[in-house]
Design a protein around this motif. Structure first.
Motif, PDB file in Angstrom:
ATOM      1  N   LEU A  88     -16.459 -22.132  -3.285  1.00  0.00           N
ATOM      2  CA  LEU A  88     -17.777 -21.265  -2.719  1.00  0.00           C
ATOM      3  C   LEU A  88     -18.816 -21.799  -3.162  1.00  0.00           C
ATOM      4  O   LEU A  88     -19.920 -22.096  -2.387  1.00  0.00           O
ATOM      5  N   ARG A  89     -19.089 -22.479  -4.319  1.00  0.00           N
ATOM      6  CA  ARG A  89     -20.201 -23.230  -4.500  1.00  0.00           C
ATOM      7  C   ARG A  89     -20.641 -24.628  -3.931  1.00  0.00           C
ATOM      8  O   ARG A  89     -21.793 -24.767  -3.435  1.00  0.00           O
ATOM      9  N   CYS A  90     -19.199 -24.960  -3.389  1.00  0.00           N
ATOM     10  CA  CYS A  90     -19.397 -26.230  -2.282  1.00  0.00           C
ATOM     11  C   CYS A  90     -19.945 -25.693  -1.016  1.00  0.00           C
ATOM     12  O   CYS A  90     -20.387 -26.533  -0.005  1.00  0.00           O
ATOM     13  N   ALA A  91     -19.574 -24.285  -0.621  1.00  0.00           N
ATOM     14  CA  ALA A  91     -19.732 -24.184   0.901  1.00  0.00           C
ATOM     15  C   ALA A  91     -21.125 -23.069   0.866  1.00  0.00           C
ATOM     16  O   ALA A  91     -21.552 -22.991   2.101  1.00  0.00           O
ATOM     17  N   TYR A  92     -21.736 -22.823   0.224  1.00  0.00           N
ATOM     18  CA  TYR A  92     -22.973 -21.674  -0.081  1.00  0.00           C
ATOM     19  C   TYR A  92     -23.980 -22.417  -0.842  1.00  0.00           C
ATOM     20  O   TYR A  92     -23.777 -22.889  -1.829  1.00  0.00           O
ATOM     21  N   HIS A  93     -25.229 -22.093  -0.358  1.00  0.00           N
ATOM     22  CA  HIS A  93     -26.441 -22.316  -1.131  1.00  0.00           C
ATOM     23  C   HIS A  93     -26.527 -21.535  -2.380  1.00  0.00           C
ATOM     24  O   HIS A  93     -26.990 -22.070  -3.288  1.00  0.00           O
ATOM     25  N   ALA A  94     -25.952 -20.708  -2.323  1.00  0.00           N
ATOM     26  CA  ALA A  94     -26.119 -19.413  -3.596  1.00  0.00           C
ATOM     27  C   ALA A  94     -24.778 -18.689  -3.875  1.00  0.00           C
ATOM     28  O   ALA A  94     -24.320 -18.251  -2.763  1.00  0.00           O
ATOM     29  N   VAL A  95     -24.366 -18.430  -4.963  1.00  0.00           N
ATOM     30  CA  VAL A  95     -23.295 -17.638  -5.280  1.00  0.00           C
ATOM     31  C   VAL A  95     -23.765 -16.512  -5.996  1.00  0.00           C
ATOM     32  O   VAL A  95     -24.522 -16.532  -6.998  1.00  0.00           O
ATOM     33  N   VAL A  96     -23.408 -15.120  -5.901  1.00  0.00           N
ATOM     34  CA  VAL A  96     -23.812 -14.163  -6.693  1.00  0.00           C
ATOM     35  C   VAL A  96     -22.676 -13.662  -7.243  1.00  0.00           C
ATOM     36  O   VAL A  96     -21.892 -13.068  -6.642  1.00  0.00           O
ATOM     37  N   TYR A  97     -22.710 -13.413  -8.520  1.00  0.00           N
ATOM     38  CA  TYR A  97     -21.398 -12.840  -9.389  1.00  0.00           C
ATOM     39  C   TYR A  97     -21.936 -11.341  -9.533  1.00  0.00           C
ATOM     40  O   TYR A  97     -22.738 -10.897 -10.276  1.00  0.00           O
ATOM     41  N   ALA A  98     -21.001 -10.578  -8.857  1.00  0.00           N
ATOM     42  CA  ALA A  98     -21.516  -8.907  -8.783  1.00  0.00           C
ATOM     43  C   ALA A  98     -20.214  -8.098  -8.898  1.00  0.00           C
ATOM     44  O   ALA A  98     -19.939  -7.165  -8.161  1.00  0.00           O
ATOM     45  N   TYR A  99     -19.268  -8.786  -9.702  1.00  0.00           N
ATOM     46  CA  TYR A  99     -17.866  -8.116  -9.670  1.00  0.00           C
ATOM     47  C   TYR A  99     -17.594  -6.902 -10.498  1.00  0.00           C
ATOM     48  O   TYR A  99     -16.178  -6.712 -10.844  1.00  0.00           O
ATOM     49  N   GLY A 100     -18.483  -6.577 -11.075  1.00  0.00           N
ATOM     50  CA  GLY A 100     -18.422  -5.350 -11.978  1.00  0.00           C
ATOM     51  C   GLY A 100     -17.579  -5.444 -13.158  1.00  0.00           C
ATOM     52  O   GLY A 100     -17.345  -6.499 -13.875  1.00  0.00           O
ATOM     53  N   ALA A 101     -17.007  -4.425 -13.886  1.00  0.00           N
ATOM     54  CA  ALA A 101     -16.295  -4.487 -15.142  1.00  0.00           C
ATOM     55  C   ALA A 101     -14.819  -3.667 -14.894  1.00  0.00           C
ATOM     56  O   ALA A 101     -14.995  -2.677 -14.882  1.00  0.00           O
ATOM     57  N   ALA A 102     -13.959  -4.476 -14.603  1.00  0.00           N
ATOM     58  CA  ALA A 102     -12.598  -3.872 -14.105  1.00  0.00           C
ATOM     59  C   ALA A 102     -11.870  -3.495 -15.516  1.00  0.00           C
ATOM     60  O   ALA A 102     -10.695  -2.839 -15.450  1.00  0.00           O
ATOM     61  N   GLY A 103     -12.235  -4.206 -16.775  1.00  0.00           N
ATOM     62  CA  GLY A 103     -11.589  -3.663 -17.811  1.00  0.00           C
ATOM     63  C   GLY A 103     -11.886  -2.674 -18.579  1.00  0.00           C
ATOM     64  O   GLY A 103     -12.788  -1.977 -18.229  1.00  0.00           O
ATOM     65  N   ASP A 104     -11.288  -2.284 -19.770  1.00  0.00           N
ATOM     66  CA  ASP A 104     -11.512  -1.303 -20.576  1.00  0.00           C
ATOM     67  C   ASP A 104     -11.534  -1.408 -22.028  1.00  0.00           C
ATOM     68  O   ASP A 104     -10.722  -2.403 -22.373  1.00  0.00           O
ATOM     69  N   ARG A 105     -12.248  -0.724 -22.851  1.00  0.00           N
ATOM     70  CA  ARG A 105     -12.111  -0.949 -24.412  1.00  0.00           C
ATOM     71  C   ARG A 105     -11.095  -0.270 -24.932  1.00  0.00           C
ATOM     72  O   ARG A 105     -10.736   0.985 -24.432  1.00  0.00           O
ATOM     73  N   ALA A 106     -10.348  -0.604 -26.024  1.00  0.00           N
ATOM     74  CA  ALA A 106      -9.391  -0.141 -26.792  1.00  0.00           C
ATOM     75  C   ALA A 106      -9.958   0.732 -27.923  1.00  0.00           C
ATOM     76  O   ALA A 106     -11.211   0.343 -28.229  1.00  0.00           O
ATOM     77  N   LEU A 107      -9.103   1.700 -28.402  1.00  0.00           N
ATOM     78  CA  LEU A 107      -9.392   2.298 -29.561  1.00  0.00           C
ATOM     79  C   LEU A 107      -9.221   1.633 -30.964  1.00  0.00           C
ATOM     80  O   LEU A 107      -9.857   1.985 -32.027  1.00  0.00           O
ATOM     81  N   ASP A 108      -8.035   0.742 -30.611  1.00  0.00           N
ATOM     82  CA  ASP A 108      -7.786   0.078 -31.789  1.00  0.00           C
ATOM     83  C   ASP A 108      -7.089   0.871 -32.891  1.00  0.00           C
ATOM     84  O   ASP A 108      -7.558   0.865 -34.060  1.00  0.00           O
ATOM     85  N   VAL A 109      -6.199   1.711 -32.590  1.00  0.00           N
ATOM     86  CA  VAL A 109      -5.506   2.902 -33.368  1.00  0.00           C
ATOM     87  C   VAL A 109      -4.029   2.626 -33.086  1.00  0.00           C
ATOM     88  O   VAL A 109      -3.672   2.489 -32.220  1.00  0.00           O
ATOM     89  N   PRO A 110      -3.355   2.862 -34.351  1.00  0.00           N
ATOM     90  CA  PRO A 110      -1.848   2.882 -34.026  1.00  0.00           C
ATOM     91  C   PRO A 110      -1.272   3.955 -32.921  1.00  0.00           C
ATOM     92  O   PRO A 110      -2.226   4.832 -32.798  1.00  0.00           O
ATOM     93  N   GLY A 111      -0.362   3.514 -32.364  1.00  0.00           N
ATOM     94  CA  GLY A 111       0.133   4.482 -31.146  1.00  0.00           C
ATOM     95  C   GLY A 111      -0.567   4.656 -29.881  1.00  0.00           C
ATOM     96  O   GLY A 111      -0.347   5.200 -28.824  1.00  0.00           O
ATOM     97  N   GLU A 112      -1.677   3.770 -29.578  1.00  0.00           N
ATOM     98  CA  GLU A 112      -2.601   3.877 -28.499  1.00  0.00           C
ATOM     99  C   GLU A 112      -1.947   3.697 -27.195  1.00  0.00           C
ATOM    100  O   GLU A 112      -2.245   3.798 -26.064  1.00  0.00           O
ATOM    101  N   HIS A 113      -0.657   2.516 -27.290  1.00  0.00           N
ATOM    102  CA  HIS A 113      -0.111   2.213 -26.132  1.00  0.00           C
ATOM    103  C   HIS A 113       1.155   2.850 -25.621  1.00  0.00           C
ATOM    104  O   HIS A 113       2.063   2.951 -24.845  1.00  0.00           O
TER     105      HIS A 113
END
Ligand code: NAP
Length: 447
Positions: A88-113
């Protein structure tokens, strides 16, 4: 003069507001908007709750950007896999990263999974018909559920669990979600807030909706009634706290479903062997340094489902500098930083740039920032010698869903909704979305 060629990665509000702002630069411009999903609108489609119709209607503004002949949508294209950032960088003058936050945070407690414990983000995706979440991911086959967190996502999730299925069935939720909500056995939802009512991050209007649910008692712990409100409390936080105090005075016991608000309560373990059977909750308080510390013996809460709503997390993209600590790309003032310095032709907007906070409108500010940075860099961008062109990138992506493909999906969903006397019913599997995108005319019922 050749048009300024820009690739935007992410067709959610951040990406599309940025594309719209770039169209206003006053120079010839062509914007290609890439998205991993075959559909645009990101969190507006897969995050905003189905019953928040006013907010959903912002899709009209975003569609106008896609309808501009200078904008091209390329859905079902995973940047980093189907096409590299370098290409993309080779084909466009500019690239905009706007892909959000698809992950989530964990509680880090036993049994969470354990089965029955999940990120609220996944539950939100499920009821929003996200194709990554299979239809049978949530059964709602339990009488009591816990939601951990005090943000607007926690409020959304609690509301959807308790709201009358008839009301939700009138929205755009997919058919399997309507069926699961109608069959739901959930009667008690426990919202666990690790700090106090004054520290919650939910909004006043969002919280108010919980008190307006039909046939739902809101049960607030007794400490809230006596809560002292500091004189310098922000007005909306004051209104929220006063509303909680009013709720604490309301008589309860007559409704068939209940929302229990537990402040100063944090989960320390999820219980169960084959699946969730309960949650161990520790009372908390602030110590003299303002740190959260245990305030008594943990106790058990019998629940068959735990949804942790403790924040989203942005994911990394190959070859893009990323700050692991905060889950964002490294950027300042809308410009991507490489080795601490702005990288000419690379920009960032939205949650992947500033972290998972703020309302949809906040993305407009990001978009203006990126457009201003691009305007400032314009001479240097136009002087960039590109070794490729967008046409070559497109040629390598024959299966990409274009704007016409998205229009066909849109028409198919509207048609599906009309068959059930609602405005839209979401199509929610990858295969069905891809099939709908290939059909020029509305399709009959698809799952
Ligand atoms: P959020 O507002 O950051 O809320 C996260 C919550 O998780 C906080 O209450 C936080 O408590 C709690 N938390 C974090 N770690 C925890 C832990 N280990 N144990 C217990 N609790 C923990 O995030 P969000 O709800 O995911 O929302 C993201 C953004 O989207 C926000 O800006 C939100 O306003 C927006 N949004 C808006 C709407 C709407 O309808 N207006 C709907 C959805 C989302 P602490 O404060 O104690 O850390």
């Amino acid at each position: 003069m050749d048009p300024l060629r820009v690739a935007v990665i992410g067709a959610g509000p951040a990406g599309l507001y940025t594309a719209g702002a770039l169209l206003e630069l006053g120079v010839p411009v062509e914007v290609d908007v890439y998205d991993r999903l075959p559909t645009p609108f990101g969190l507006l489609r897969y995050g905003v709750a189905p019953d928040h119709l006013k907010m959903k209607s912002l899709a009209v503004q975003l569609q106008e950007v896609l309808d501009d002949p200078r904008v091209r949508f390329l859905g079902d294209v995973e940047v980093g896999r189907s096409v590299s950032v370098d290409a993309l960088r080779c084909a466009y003058h500019a690239v905009v990263y706007a892909y959000g936050a698809a992950g989530d945070r964990a509680l880090d407690v036993p049994g969470e999974h354990l089965p029955g414990s999940a990120a609220a983000a996944r539950f939100v995706n499920w009821y929003s018909g996200h194709p990554d979440v299979p239809a049978d991911s949530f059964s709602l086959d339990t009488e009591a559920a816990a939601v951990v967190g005090a943000g607007n996502v926690a409020v959304d999730v609690a509301r959807v669990l308790l709201k009358s299925p008839d009301e939700l069935a009138a929205t755009d939720v997919p058919d399997h979600v309507v069926a699961a909500l109608r069959a739901s056995r959930v009667r008690d939802v426990h919202l666990l807030v690790r700090r106090g009512p004054l520290q919650a991050t939910w909004g006043y209007k969002e919280l108010r909706e919980l008190g307006e649910l039909d046939d739902v008692d809101v049960v607030v712990d007794r400490h809230t009634r006596a809560l002292e409100l500091p004189a310098d409390l922000a007005p909306m936080a004051r209104r929220s706290a006063q509303m909680l105090q009013e709720w604490a005075e309301r008589p309860t016991g007559s409704a068939s479903r209940r929302l229990h608000l537990h402040f100063w309560s944090r989960p320390v373990a999820v219980q169960g062997s084959a699946a969730v059977t309960g949650l161990v909750v520790e009372p908390t308080r602030f110590d003299e340094h303002g740190l959260l510390v245990p305030a008594g013996e943990p106790h058990g809460l019998t629940v068959g489902m735990v949804l942790r709503s403790v924040g989203y997390r942005g994911l990394s993209l190959p070859d893009v500098p990323y700050d692991e600590r905060v889950g964002t790309v490294t950027a300042a003032g809308g410009r991507l930083l490489r080795d601490g310095a702005s990288s000419l032709g690379e920009y960032a907007a939205g949650w992947i740039c500033r972290g998972p906070v703020g309302v949809l409108g906040t993305n407009k500010l990001d978009a203006e920032l990126v457009a201003a940075a691009v305007a400032e860099d314009l001479p240097a961008l136009q002087a960039r010698v590109l070794s490729s062109e967008p046409g070559r990138v497109h040629a390598g992506l024959p299966a990409a869903v274009t704007c016409d493909g998205w229009r066909a999906i849109d028409a198919a969903e509207v048609q599906l909704g009309a068959e059930q006397s609602r405005d839209r019913a979401k199509i929610s599997s990858w295969d069905a979305l891809r099939a709908a995108a290939r059909r020029p005319a509305p399709v009959p019922a698809v799952v």
